[in-house]
Write a protein that holds these residues in place. Structure first.
Motif, PDB file in Angstrom:
ATOM      1  N   GLN A 222     -39.134 -51.822  -1.146  1.00 23.59           N
ATOM      2  CA  GLN A 222     -39.014 -50.445  -0.653  1.00 23.59           C
ATOM      3  C   GLN A 222     -38.653 -49.508  -1.804  1.00 23.59           C
ATOM      4  O   GLN A 222     -39.183 -48.397  -1.908  1.00 23.59           O
ATOM      5  N   MET A 223     -37.765 -49.982  -2.680  1.00 23.68           N
ATOM      6  CA  MET A 223     -37.349 -49.150  -3.824  1.00 23.68           C
ATOM      7  C   MET A 223     -38.544 -48.887  -4.744  1.00 23.68           C
ATOM      8  O   MET A 223     -38.759 -47.758  -5.207  1.00 23.68           O
ATOM      9  N   VAL A 224     -39.350 -49.928  -4.993  1.00 24.56           N
ATOM     10  CA  VAL A 224     -40.510 -49.768  -5.872  1.00 24.56           C
ATOM     11  C   VAL A 224     -41.526 -48.817  -5.242  1.00 24.56           C
ATOM     12  O   VAL A 224     -42.028 -47.892  -5.891  1.00 24.56           O
ATOM     13  N   LEU A 225     -41.790 -49.024  -3.952  1.00 25.61           N
ATOM     14  CA  LEU A 225     -42.789 -48.189  -3.272  1.00 25.61           C
ATOM     15  C   LEU A 225     -42.358 -46.727  -3.238  1.00 25.61           C
ATOM     16  O   LEU A 225     -43.154 -45.819  -3.473  1.00 25.61           O
ATOM     17  N   SER A 226     -41.071 -46.507  -2.954  1.00 22.24           N
ATOM     18  CA  SER A 226     -40.607 -45.114  -2.838  1.00 22.24           C
ATOM     19  C   SER A 226     -40.479 -44.442  -4.199  1.00 22.24           C
ATOM     20  O   SER A 226     -40.812 -43.264  -4.346  1.00 22.24           O
ATOM     21  N   THR A 227     -40.043 -45.177  -5.209  1.00 20.09           N
ATOM     22  CA  THR A 227     -39.781 -44.551  -6.508  1.00 20.09           C
ATOM     23  C   THR A 227     -41.065 -44.345  -7.307  1.00 20.09           C
ATOM     24  O   THR A 227     -41.262 -43.291  -7.907  1.00 20.09           O
ATOM     25  N   ILE A 228     -41.944 -45.362  -7.304  1.00 18.65           N
ATOM     26  CA  ILE A 228     -43.145 -45.241  -8.145  1.00 18.65           C
ATOM     27  C   ILE A 228     -44.312 -44.638  -7.385  1.00 18.65           C
ATOM     28  O   ILE A 228     -44.973 -43.731  -7.871  1.00 18.65           O
ATOM     29  N   PHE A 229     -44.551 -45.138  -6.176  1.00 19.39           N
ATOM     30  CA  PHE A 229     -45.756 -44.700  -5.471  1.00 19.39           C
ATOM     31  C   PHE A 229     -45.493 -43.580  -4.464  1.00 19.39           C
ATOM     32  O   PHE A 229     -46.410 -43.099  -3.816  1.00 19.39           O
ATOM     33  N   GLN A 230     -44.229 -43.193  -4.336  1.00 14.58           N
ATOM     34  CA  GLN A 230     -43.848 -42.102  -3.446  1.00 14.58           C
ATOM     35  C   GLN A 230     -44.258 -42.346  -1.999  1.00 14.58           C
ATOM     36  O   GLN A 230     -44.651 -41.437  -1.279  1.00 14.58           O
ATOM     37  N   VAL A 231     -44.248 -43.631  -1.598  1.00 12.34           N
ATOM     38  CA  VAL A 231     -44.413 -43.944  -0.176  1.00 12.34           C
ATOM     39  C   VAL A 231     -43.129 -44.634   0.274  1.00 12.34           C
ATOM     40  O   VAL A 231     -42.410 -45.206  -0.543  1.00 12.34           O
ATOM     41  N   ASP A 232     -42.823 -44.573   1.550  1.00 12.78           N
ATOM     42  CA  ASP A 232     -41.597 -45.150   2.117  1.00 12.78           C
ATOM     43  C   ASP A 232     -40.368 -44.314   1.690  1.00 12.78           C
ATOM     44  O   ASP A 232     -40.437 -43.486   0.788  1.00 12.78           O
ATOM     45  N   HIS A 233     -39.257 -44.529   2.368  1.00 13.90           N
ATOM     46  CA  HIS A 233     -38.031 -43.789   2.074  1.00 13.90           C
ATOM     47  C   HIS A 233     -37.234 -44.505   0.993  1.00 13.90           C
ATOM     48  O   HIS A 233     -37.272 -45.732   0.907  1.00 13.90           O
ATOM     49  N   PRO A 234     -36.460 -43.761   0.188  1.00 15.83           N
ATOM     50  CA  PRO A 234     -35.629 -44.410  -0.839  1.00 15.83           C
ATOM     51  C   PRO A 234     -34.528 -45.252  -0.197  1.00 15.83           C
ATOM     52  O   PRO A 234     -34.178 -45.057   0.974  1.00 15.83           O
ATOM     53  N   THR A 235     -33.970 -46.171  -0.993  1.00 17.58           N
ATOM     54  CA  THR A 235     -32.927 -47.059  -0.450  1.00 17.58           C
ATOM     55  C   THR A 235     -31.548 -46.391  -0.451  1.00 17.58           C
ATOM     56  O   THR A 235     -30.626 -46.879   0.182  1.00 17.58           O
ATOM     57  N   GLY A 236     -31.390 -45.300  -1.181  1.00 13.60           N
ATOM     58  CA  GLY A 236     -30.093 -44.608  -1.241  1.00 13.60           C
ATOM     59  C   GLY A 236     -29.929 -43.943  -2.591  1.00 13.60           C
ATOM     60  O   GLY A 236     -30.907 -43.824  -3.335  1.00 13.60           O
ATOM     61  N   ASN A 237     -28.695 -43.525  -2.906  1.00 15.55           N
ATOM     62  CA  ASN A 237     -28.464 -42.859  -4.192  1.00 15.55           C
ATOM     63  C   ASN A 237     -27.517 -43.682  -5.066  1.00 15.55           C
ATOM     64  O   ASN A 237     -26.766 -44.525  -4.576  1.00 15.55           O
ATOM     65  N   ILE A 238     -27.548 -43.380  -6.363  1.00 13.78           N
ATOM     66  CA  ILE A 238     -26.653 -44.069  -7.303  1.00 13.78           C
ATOM     67  C   ILE A 238     -26.045 -43.026  -8.250  1.00 13.78           C
ATOM     68  O   ILE A 238     -26.657 -41.983  -8.490  1.00 13.78           O
ATOM     69  N   PRO A 239     -24.850 -43.292  -8.775  1.00 13.65           N
ATOM     70  CA  PRO A 239     -24.211 -42.316  -9.665  1.00 13.65           C
ATOM     71  C   PRO A 239     -24.971 -42.182 -10.987  1.00 13.65           C
ATOM     72  O   PRO A 239     -25.443 -43.181 -11.534  1.00 13.65           O
ATOM     73  N   VAL A 240     -25.066 -40.960 -11.473  1.00 12.27           N
ATOM     74  CA  VAL A 240     -25.768 -40.699 -12.743  1.00 12.27           C
ATOM     75  C   VAL A 240     -25.069 -41.402 -13.898  1.00 12.27           C
ATOM     76  O   VAL A 240     -25.732 -41.890 -14.826  1.00 12.27           O
TER      77      VAL A 240
END
Lengths: 396, 211
Positions: free
Chosen positions: A64-82
């Motif tokens: 899910q993380m790969v699909l949402s981050t690279i291909f912009q499909v599916d929802h992200p898994t959450g946020n992380i601190p910068v």
């Protein structure tokens, strides 16, 4: 004259001819469509994965993380601190880190907060205007601009979550469109890109209004490129075991996905091959029954002086005519289907298929069909070779 | 033109057929008669090159047929021999004009013989039938096309197998007159095999086969 004879013979029993051609068209069309989709899917996925060795994001499903981050499909898994990303970027194995901040949309298209490195990675070029430089400036992918009739100089309002999810609009802050990107085959064709700061500012501004509390800065994920292969071997495991982050190797996740979808595609491919086989059998049976009917005509032509070679050529060409028409129509069918897939966006929205190039695998299918067609002429040819002219003419 | 000597042929499990010497020159047609089953059609198939496993010698225009390879025999048949079959077979997917053109194509004469073919169409009064399919014609009409097909390729020898058997008196007379006239005009050697007694008066040169 021989051409005319072949054409007339092919059209003599139109229903049989049409049935064989339909079967060929379906078989070739389906197998060609599968080959095109599979090939182009892999090609596009690999293109979007260029220079991304690892993705780091919040814990959850790595795919899910790969699909949402690279291909912009599916929802992200959450946020992380910068600060975690900053710490990671200082690691000796890491060459480059690109932060990705997601979650905001313009209508149904994603707005991605990132750095200029993200645009460079995809070799993005501006068609009109310029790249965004200040907060609340945004550049729009070519497809997205066309979809919503967006132009340079316009202001747009983003929302948290897409329009289909009853989103909450960020009415206080608007983005200024500074550029429209040139069309490309990559994921950036369908999204809007702004700076990470713009996303923070919008959310920080709203939180100030609501809670008035100071929050640490967060992003959705980071794309990592390693300096050495040692990074791939050591860092993902270390991150997954010792931090609150999740690390995933995109190529591994995508291969898992392709393995699963590949099973379905292979099944469809075998169904297509079965249809082609039925087409060949149908043509073979048609040829045999036509040969029985035309035995006298063949004997007649032999008595008129036609050599066996001419009659073999007629037999083979007749089969190849059906085969060629089926192949041409099948290839057209697969291309038209692909155009339809693109137009209706049944396919993955950020992936568009390039229709007209002929793939190596398609050539293999085409030449295999031609080979099998030629093989199926052996029996008719043998019959012609054995034909007793006098007996055939005198007995009928 | 044609000399066939000591010809013998045997179908599997049947009595051997032995034929008298057959000689035929251009412009003097030969009628071969005999009862059904005496081997008339078989005899015609031998100089036609359709049967090759016979005994004896067949010379056509100085060429011994048994000395030709299969390929050369095909070519010889295409160039020299026109056959009118008992049943007038035609390619069903082609119209009559195309059928004639096909015969001319196999005989390699489509260019030089265009005028001859047109003349034959006119002479045999079939111009209005050229674009019809074989199944749309009567027996008399189709037999006239058989004659055109045999002659259009400048054949030196025409072999006609029962050309009048399916025709009424009027059509039979017409067909025979046409055949005789064309052979005289073009210097063709003509052999007709028939059991049709209507023909006996029309030919001076006859051979009767015995069973």
């Amino acid at each position: 004259m021989i051409g005319k004879l072949i054409l007339n013979n092919c059209l003599h029993k139109p229903l049989n001819a049409v049935l064989s051609i339909i079967l060929f068209t379906l078989g070739v069309g389906i197998s060609s469509l599968i080959i095109l989709v599979e090939f182009q899917l892999k090609q596009k996925l690999n293109y979007d994965l260029v220079d991304i060795d690892m993705i780091v994001g919040a814990k959850g499903s790595p795919l899910q993380m790969v699909l949402s981050t690279i291909f912009q499909v599916d929802h992200p898994t959450g946020n992380i601190p910068v600060k975690e990303i900053e710490k990671l970027s200082r690691h000796p194995y890491v060459e480059k880190t690109i932060p990705i901040a997601m979650g905001d949309y313009y209508k149904e298209s994603k707005i991605v907060g990132t750095t200029i490195d993200y645009l460079k990675k995809y070799h993005a070029e501006v068609e009109k205007g310029r790249i965004n430089q200040r907060p609340f400036e945004i550049v729009i992918g070519n497809n997205m601009a066309n979809r919503y009739q967006l132009k340079v100089g316009m202001h747009i309002t983003s929302s948290h979550g897409n329009a289909l999810d009853k989103s909450e609009e960020h009415k206080d802050q608007q983005y200024l469109i500074t550029g429209i990107l040139k069309p490309s085959n990559s994921v950036i064709n369908n999204i809007a890109i702004t700076s990470v700061e713009s996303i923070w500012n919008i959310h920080h501004h709203e939180k100030d209004n609501k809670h008035d509390e100071k929050e640490e800065k967060q992003v959705t994920a980071a794309l990592i490129k390693f300096r050495s292969p040692m990074g791939v071997m050591t860092l993902p495991n270390w991150i997954n075991q010792n931090t609150n982050l999740q690390a995933a190797i995109p190529i591994i996740e995508i291969n898992k996905l392709l393995d699963i979808t590949g099973l379905g595609l292979n099944t469809l491919k075998w169904i297509a091959y079965l249809i082609i086989l039925v087409a060949l059998i149908s043509i073979f049976i048609t040829m045999i029954s036509r040969l029985q009917e035309r035995k006298v005509e063949i004997a007649l032509m032999r008595s008129l002086g036609a050599s066996k070679l001419i009659l073999f050529t007629i037999c083979i060409t007749e089969i190849l005519v059906y085969c060629a028409i089926g192949i041409i129509l099948g290839m057209l069918l697969s291309r038209i289907s692909l155009t339809f897939l693109n137009a209706t966006q049944i396919s993955i929205p950020t992936i568009e298929f390039d229709n007209w190039t002929i793939k190596q695998d398609e050539l293999t299918v085409i030449f295999s069909i031609i080979g099998l067609c030629l093989l199926s002429t052996i029996f008719p040819i043998f019959k012609v070779y054995q034909l007793n002219i006098a007996k055939t003419l005198n007995e009928n | 033109m044609l000399l066939a000597e000591d010809i013998q042929f045997q179908y599997p499990n049947t009595k051997k057929l032995s034929y008298p010497t057959i000689q035929c020159t251009s412009q003097i047609p030969l009628l071969i008669t005999g009862e059904s089953g005496c081997g008339k059609t078989t005899l015609l198939s031998i100089p036609g090159g359709l049967i090759t496993n016979y005994k004896g010698n067949v010379m056509i225009d100085g060429t011994n047929l048994s000395s030709l390879t299969k390929t050369k025999l095909d070519r010889f048949r295409a160039d020299y021999i026109g056959i009118i079959h008992q049943k007038p077979f035609f390619v069903s997917s082609l119209n009559m004009k195309e059928n004639i053109a096909l015969a001319a194509y196999f005989g390699n004469v489509q260019e030089k013989n265009t005028d001859v073919t047109k003349q034959l169409f006119d002479q045999l009064k079939v111009e209005h039938l050229l674009f019809k399919k074989p199944t749309e014609l009567s027996s008399g009409e189709i037999q006239r096309f058989s004659i055109i097909r045999a002659i259009c390729k400048n054949a030196k020898l025409v072999l006609a197998d029962e050309p009048t058997s399916s025709l009424d008196n009027q059509n039979a007379l017409q067909v025979i007159q046409l055949l005789n006239q064309l052979c005289l005009d073009k210097g063709i050697a003509l052999i007709i095999v028939s059991h049709d007694t209507r023909l006996t008066k029309s030919y001076s040169h006859q051979i009767n086969l015995l069973k």
